[in-house]
Design a protein around this motif. Structure first.
Motif, PDB file in Angstrom:
ATOM      1  N   HIS A  89       0.842  -1.208   0.000  1.00  0.00           N
ATOM      2  CA  HIS A  89       0.000   0.000   0.000  1.00  0.00           C
ATOM      3  C   HIS A  89       0.875   1.255   0.000  1.00  0.00           C
ATOM      4  CE1 HIS A  89      -3.986  -1.701   0.506  1.00  0.00           C
ATOM      5  NE2 HIS A  89      -3.548  -2.465   1.491  1.00  0.00           N
ATOM      6  N   ALA A  90       1.868   1.274   0.865  1.00  0.00           N
ATOM      7  CA  ALA A  90       2.730   2.448   0.991  1.00  0.00           C
ATOM      8  C   ALA A  90       3.528   2.694  -0.285  1.00  0.00           C
ATOM      9  CB  ALA A  90       3.674   2.289   2.190  1.00  0.00           C
ATOM     10  N   VAL A  91       4.057   1.647  -0.891  1.00  0.00           N
ATOM     11  CA  VAL A  91       4.858   1.801  -2.108  1.00  0.00           C
ATOM     12  C   VAL A  91       3.991   2.330  -3.259  1.00  0.00           C
ATOM     13  CG1 VAL A  91       6.107   0.515  -3.891  1.00  0.00           C
ATOM     14  CG2 VAL A  91       6.610   0.114  -1.478  1.00  0.00           C
ATOM     15  N   VAL A  92       2.802   1.778  -3.434  1.00  0.00           N
ATOM     16  CA  VAL A  92       1.913   2.251  -4.498  1.00  0.00           C
ATOM     17  C   VAL A  92       1.549   3.710  -4.272  1.00  0.00           C
ATOM     18  CG1 VAL A  92      -0.384   1.989  -5.517  1.00  0.00           C
ATOM     19  CG2 VAL A  92       1.030  -0.023  -5.107  1.00  0.00           C
ATOM     20  N   ALA A  93       1.257   4.079  -3.033  1.00  0.00           N
ATOM     21  CA  ALA A  93       0.924   5.471  -2.732  1.00  0.00           C
ATOM     22  C   ALA A  93       2.086   6.395  -3.077  1.00  0.00           C
ATOM     23  CB  ALA A  93       0.544   5.619  -1.260  1.00  0.00           C
ATOM     24  N   LEU A  94       3.289   5.999  -2.725  1.00  0.00           N
ATOM     25  CA  LEU A  94       4.462   6.819  -3.038  1.00  0.00           C
ATOM     26  C   LEU A  94       4.690   6.924  -4.545  1.00  0.00           C
ATOM     27  CD1 LEU A  94       6.894   5.641  -0.231  1.00  0.00           C
ATOM     28  CD2 LEU A  94       5.799   7.878  -0.436  1.00  0.00           C
ATOM     29  N   VAL A  95       4.482   5.828  -5.277  1.00  0.00           N
ATOM     30  CA  VAL A  95       4.640   5.849  -6.733  1.00  0.00           C
ATOM     31  C   VAL A  95       3.622   6.799  -7.369  1.00  0.00           C
ATOM     32  CG1 VAL A  95       4.336   4.435  -8.816  1.00  0.00           C
ATOM     33  CG2 VAL A  95       5.702   3.573  -6.916  1.00  0.00           C
ATOM     34  N   LEU A  96       2.422   6.855  -6.805  1.00  0.00           N
ATOM     35  CA  LEU A  96       1.388   7.754  -7.316  1.00  0.00           C
ATOM     36  C   LEU A  96       1.597   9.200  -6.885  1.00  0.00           C
ATOM     37  CD1 LEU A  96      -1.774   5.516  -6.834  1.00  0.00           C
ATOM     38  CD2 LEU A  96      -0.625   6.094  -8.973  1.00  0.00           C
ATOM     39  N   GLY A  97       2.615   9.435  -6.061  1.00  0.00           N
ATOM     40  CA  GLY A  97       2.924  10.786  -5.630  1.00  0.00           C
ATOM     41  C   GLY A  97       2.191  11.229  -4.376  1.00  0.00           C
ATOM     42  N   TRP A  98       1.565  10.298  -3.671  1.00  0.00           N
ATOM     43  CA  TRP A  98       0.858  10.634  -2.444  1.00  0.00           C
ATOM     44  C   TRP A  98       1.841  10.664  -1.282  1.00  0.00           C
ATOM     45  CZ3 TRP A  98      -3.749   6.694  -2.821  1.00  0.00           C
ATOM     46  CH2 TRP A  98      -4.533   7.020  -3.923  1.00  0.00           C
ATOM     47  N   HIS A  99       1.582  11.498  -0.311  1.00  0.00           N
ATOM     48  CA  HIS A  99       2.413  11.577   0.889  1.00  0.00           C
ATOM     49  C   HIS A  99       1.936  10.510   1.876  1.00  0.00           C
ATOM     50  CE1 HIS A  99       4.746  13.174   4.175  1.00  0.00           C
ATOM     51  NE2 HIS A  99       3.650  13.207   4.908  1.00  0.00           N
ATOM     52  N   VAL A 100       2.839   9.663   2.326  1.00  0.00           N
ATOM     53  CA  VAL A 100       2.516   8.626   3.311  1.00  0.00           C
ATOM     54  C   VAL A 100       3.159   9.036   4.623  1.00  0.00           C
ATOM     55  CG1 VAL A 100       2.719   6.184   3.910  1.00  0.00           C
ATOM     56  CG2 VAL A 100       2.468   6.852   1.520  1.00  0.00           C
ATOM     57  N   SER A 101       2.330   9.476   5.576  1.00  0.00           N
ATOM     58  CA  SER A 101       2.870   9.938   6.850  1.00  0.00           C
ATOM     59  C   SER A 101       2.930   8.828   7.890  1.00  0.00           C
ATOM     60  CB  SER A 101       2.028  11.093   7.392  1.00  0.00           C
ATOM     61  OG  SER A 101       0.693  10.673   7.586  1.00  0.00           O
ATOM     62  N   GLN A 102       2.074   7.781   7.736  1.00  0.00           N
ATOM     63  CA  GLN A 102       2.034   6.728   8.740  1.00  0.00           C
ATOM     64  C   GLN A 102       1.605   5.412   8.105  1.00  0.00           C
ATOM     65  OE1 GLN A 102      -1.118   7.075  11.666  1.00  0.00           O
ATOM     66  NE2 GLN A 102       0.270   6.378  13.264  1.00  0.00           N
ATOM     67  N   VAL A 103       2.258   4.331   8.516  1.00  0.00           N
ATOM     68  CA  VAL A 103       1.866   2.976   8.140  1.00  0.00           C
ATOM     69  C   VAL A 103       1.650   2.221   9.442  1.00  0.00           C
ATOM     70  CG1 VAL A 103       2.585   0.826   7.027  1.00  0.00           C
ATOM     71  CG2 VAL A 103       3.175   3.017   5.987  1.00  0.00           C
ATOM     72  N   VAL A 104       0.467   1.610   9.582  1.00  0.00           N
ATOM     73  CA  VAL A 104       0.137   0.866  10.800  1.00  0.00           C
ATOM     74  C   VAL A 104       0.023  -0.604  10.440  1.00  0.00           C
ATOM     75  CG1 VAL A 104      -1.557   0.558  12.631  1.00  0.00           C
ATOM     76  CG2 VAL A 104      -1.080   2.845  11.757  1.00  0.00           C
ATOM     77  N   ILE A 105       0.730  -1.451  11.193  1.00  0.00           N
ATOM     78  CA  ILE A 105       0.694  -2.897  10.979  1.00  0.00           C
ATOM     79  C   ILE A 105       0.029  -3.529  12.192  1.00  0.00           C
ATOM     80  CG2 ILE A 105       2.078  -4.975  10.655  1.00  0.00           C
ATOM     81  CD1 ILE A 105       4.183  -3.088   9.325  1.00  0.00           C
ATOM     82  N   GLY A 106      -1.180  -4.068  11.990  1.00  0.00           N
ATOM     83  CA  GLY A 106      -1.941  -4.687  13.061  1.00  0.00           C
ATOM     84  C   GLY A 106      -2.972  -3.743  13.657  1.00  0.00           C
ATOM     85  N   VAL A 107      -3.597  -4.190  14.740  1.00  0.00           N
ATOM     86  CA  VAL A 107      -4.605  -3.397  15.451  1.00  0.00           C
ATOM     87  C   VAL A 107      -4.329  -3.486  16.944  1.00  0.00           C
ATOM     88  CG1 VAL A 107      -6.402  -3.723  13.706  1.00  0.00           C
ATOM     89  CG2 VAL A 107      -6.229  -5.341  15.578  1.00  0.00           C
ATOM     90  N   GLY A 108      -4.957  -2.604  17.696  1.00  0.00           N
ATOM     91  CA  GLY A 108      -4.803  -2.621  19.147  1.00  0.00           C
ATOM     92  C   GLY A 108      -3.742  -1.650  19.627  1.00  0.00           C
ATOM     93  N   LYS A 109      -3.205  -1.947  20.797  1.00  0.00           N
ATOM     94  CA  LYS A 109      -2.223  -1.090  21.443  1.00  0.00           C
ATOM     95  C   LYS A 109      -0.897  -1.099  20.667  1.00  0.00           C
ATOM     96  CE  LYS A 109       0.040  -0.352  25.834  1.00  0.00           C
ATOM     97  NZ  LYS A 109       0.253  -0.819  27.196  1.00  0.00           N
ATOM     98  N   THR A 110      -0.294   0.079  20.541  1.00  0.00           N
ATOM     99  CA  THR A 110       1.003   0.198  19.864  1.00  0.00           C
ATOM    100  C   THR A 110       2.087  -0.425  20.732  1.00  0.00           C
ATOM    101  OG1 THR A 110       0.307   2.234  18.783  1.00  0.00           O
ATOM    102  CG2 THR A 110       2.666   1.825  18.900  1.00  0.00           C
TER     103      THR A 110
END
Length: 67
Positions: A27-48
């Protein structure tokens, strides 16, 4: 649960985590290729449970590997 079944569960969980990381990275790589700014990538759910930065992107690892 017999020992081989326990090992199978462990292998499935470890495999799932790797697939989830690759999925989110995709998801992050495709967004960057399309020129979108990716400020955060979250892997999983719940408490950090951990976070770090790659460039300007914050990566968060959360407690449960569900998507």
């Amino acid at each position: 649960m017999t020992p081989p079944a326990k090992l199978s569960v462990l292998l499935v969980v470890l495999f799932w985590i790797h697939l989830l990381v690759l999925h989110e990275a995709g998801h992050a790589v495709v967004a960057l290729v399309l020129g979108w700014h990716v400020s955060q990538v979250v892997i999983g759910v719940g408490k950090t449970i951990g976070q770090f930065r790659i460039g300007k992107t914050e990566i968060e690892i959360r407690a449960f590997a569900f998507e």
